[in-house]
Design a protein around this motif. Structure first.
Motif, PDB file in Angstrom:
ATOM      1  N   ARG A  57       0.858  -1.183   0.000  1.00 20.43           N
ATOM      2  CA  ARG A  57       0.000   0.000   0.000  1.00 20.43           C
ATOM      3  C   ARG A  57       0.893   1.232   0.000  1.00 20.43           C
ATOM      4  NH1 ARG A  57      -3.707   2.929   3.933  1.00 20.43           N
ATOM      5  NH2 ARG A  57      -5.637   3.202   2.752  1.00 20.43           N
ATOM      6  N   ARG A  58       0.717   2.093  -0.984  1.00 23.69           N
ATOM      7  CA  ARG A  58       1.524   3.301  -1.140  1.00 23.69           C
ATOM      8  C   ARG A  58       0.617   4.509  -1.338  1.00 23.69           C
ATOM      9  NH1 ARG A  58       5.857   1.291   0.908  1.00 23.69           N
ATOM     10  NH2 ARG A  58       7.113  -0.073  -0.404  1.00 23.69           N
ATOM     11  N   TRP A  59       1.117   5.648  -0.885  1.00 31.27           N
ATOM     12  CA  TRP A  59       0.435   6.927  -1.101  1.00 31.27           C
ATOM     13  C   TRP A  59       0.935   7.495  -2.430  1.00 31.27           C
ATOM     14  CZ3 TRP A  59      -3.603   9.434   0.687  1.00 31.27           C
ATOM     15  CH2 TRP A  59      -3.749  10.788   0.367  1.00 31.27           C
ATOM     16  N   PHE A  60       0.029   7.823  -3.337  1.00 33.97           N
ATOM     17  CA  PHE A  60       0.378   8.359  -4.648  1.00 33.97           C
ATOM     18  C   PHE A  60      -0.098   9.795  -4.786  1.00 33.97           C
ATOM     19  CE2 PHE A  60       0.824   3.912  -5.424  1.00 33.97           C
ATOM     20  CZ  PHE A  60       1.703   3.788  -6.484  1.00 33.97           C
ATOM     21  N   GLU A  61       0.715  10.608  -5.448  1.00 29.75           N
ATOM     22  CA  GLU A  61       0.344  11.990  -5.757  1.00 29.75           C
ATOM     23  C   GLU A  61       0.587  12.236  -7.238  1.00 29.75           C
ATOM     24  OE1 GLU A  61       1.162  14.050  -1.424  1.00 29.75           O
ATOM     25  OE2 GLU A  61       2.481  14.577  -3.080  1.00 29.75           O
ATOM     26  N   LEU A  62      -0.463  12.649  -7.921  1.00 28.61           N
ATOM     27  CA  LEU A  62      -0.385  13.007  -9.332  1.00 28.61           C
ATOM     28  C   LEU A  62      -0.125  14.505  -9.406  1.00 28.61           C
ATOM     29  CD1 LEU A  62      -0.740  12.399 -12.346  1.00 28.61           C
ATOM     30  CD2 LEU A  62      -3.206  12.607 -12.007  1.00 28.61           C
ATOM     31  N   VAL A  63       1.056  14.889  -9.867  1.00 31.23           N
ATOM     32  CA  VAL A  63       1.447  16.297  -9.898  1.00 31.23           C
ATOM     33  C   VAL A  63       1.867  16.688 -11.316  1.00 31.23           C
ATOM     34  CG1 VAL A  63       2.172  16.365  -7.481  1.00 31.23           C
ATOM     35  CG2 VAL A  63       3.835  15.775  -9.232  1.00 31.23           C
ATOM     36  N   PHE A  64       1.779  17.988 -11.587  1.00 37.59           N
ATOM     37  CA  PHE A  64       2.236  18.529 -12.859  1.00 37.59           C
ATOM     38  C   PHE A  64       3.315  19.550 -12.571  1.00 37.59           C
ATOM     39  CE2 PHE A  64      -1.054  16.362 -14.908  1.00 37.59           C
ATOM     40  CZ  PHE A  64      -0.831  16.439 -16.269  1.00 37.59           C
ATOM     41  N   ASP A  65       4.453  19.393 -13.258  1.00 39.19           N
ATOM     42  CA  ASP A  65       5.485  20.415 -13.159  1.00 39.19           C
ATOM     43  C   ASP A  65       5.254  21.390 -14.314  1.00 39.19           C
ATOM     44  OD1 ASP A  65       6.450  19.065 -15.373  1.00 39.19           O
ATOM     45  OD2 ASP A  65       8.180  18.217 -14.357  1.00 39.19           O
ATOM     46  N   ASP A  66       6.287  21.892 -14.941  1.00 37.80           N
ATOM     47  CA  ASP A  66       6.131  22.886 -15.988  1.00 37.80           C
ATOM     48  C   ASP A  66       5.224  22.419 -17.127  1.00 37.80           C
ATOM     49  OD1 ASP A  66       7.780  24.587 -14.613  1.00 37.80           O
ATOM     50  OD2 ASP A  66       9.584  23.916 -15.660  1.00 37.80           O
ATOM     51  N   ARG A  67       5.422  21.189 -17.613  1.00 37.90           N
ATOM     52  CA  ARG A  67       4.652  20.746 -18.766  1.00 37.90           C
ATOM     53  C   ARG A  67       4.074  19.347 -18.659  1.00 37.90           C
ATOM     54  NH1 ARG A  67       7.724  21.691 -24.206  1.00 37.90           N
ATOM     55  NH2 ARG A  67       8.602  19.726 -23.563  1.00 37.90           N
ATOM     56  N   ALA A  68       4.641  18.496 -17.841  1.00 40.87           N
ATOM     57  CA  ALA A  68       4.235  17.096 -17.852  1.00 40.87           C
ATOM     58  C   ALA A  68       3.824  16.605 -16.478  1.00 40.87           C
ATOM     59  CB  ALA A  68       5.384  16.238 -18.390  1.00 40.87           C
TER      60      ALA A  68
END
Length: 158
Positions: A48-59
């Motif tokens: 079980r892992r904590w995931f974070e969907l993030v966007f940097d400059d473009r991707a």
């Protein structure tokens, strides 16, 4: 909001609205990730892992941690990735994020993930497929980044 409690009594919520927007955070929550290494018996465990969907400059990038607020365990750069929905698997709500081969000739990697509930599964599927498409378009890669797969042969979604 994924809601519910897991077997350890920890909150299994997906999506933390109070944090969304901070440092490019788009979506977050717990998923189960199949380990990449092999044990002596040849088995890989689900963690079980904590995931974070993030966007940097473009991707988009999918970061994963031991726990929420814990140590960064790894990341998956989403540009050029494919999201595969796994049908007929041993566990429900399972999908795979596969990276492309790198320009340096590094082979692609596949990350086997699964959600703890149908609601979480649908939320992750929607957010990841959108992020993969946005990331691919932002750097000029236009491809079908989402398809269904069976145990042996892929079938394209309509």
């Amino acid at each position: 909001n994924g809601g519910g409690e897991d077997q350890k009594g920890q909150d299994a919520n997906v999506h933390t609205p109070e944090k969304v927007g901070e440092h490019g955070l788009r979506f977050s929550g717990y998923l189960l990730k199949k380990g990449g290494g092999t044990r002596l018996a040849g088995r890989r465990n689900w963690k079980r892992r904590w995931f974070e969907l993030v966007f940097d400059d473009r991707a988009g990038v999918l970061n994963y941690y031991a726990d929420e607020g814990g140590e960064l365990k790894g990341d998956i750069e989403l540009h050029g990735c494919e999201l595969r929905i796994v049908h007929g698997a041993k566990y429900k709500h399972q999908f795979t994020v596969s990276t492309p081969e790198s320009e340096k000739g590094d082979s692609s990697r596949s990350f086997m993930l699964r959600a703890e509930s149908l609601e979480d599964y649908q939320a992750w599927r929607t957010n990841l497929s959108t992020a993969i498409i946005e990331s691919s378009h932002s750097i000029g890669l236009v491809k079908n980044s989402f398809y269904n797969s069976t145990a042996h042969r892929p079938s394209y979604a309509h």
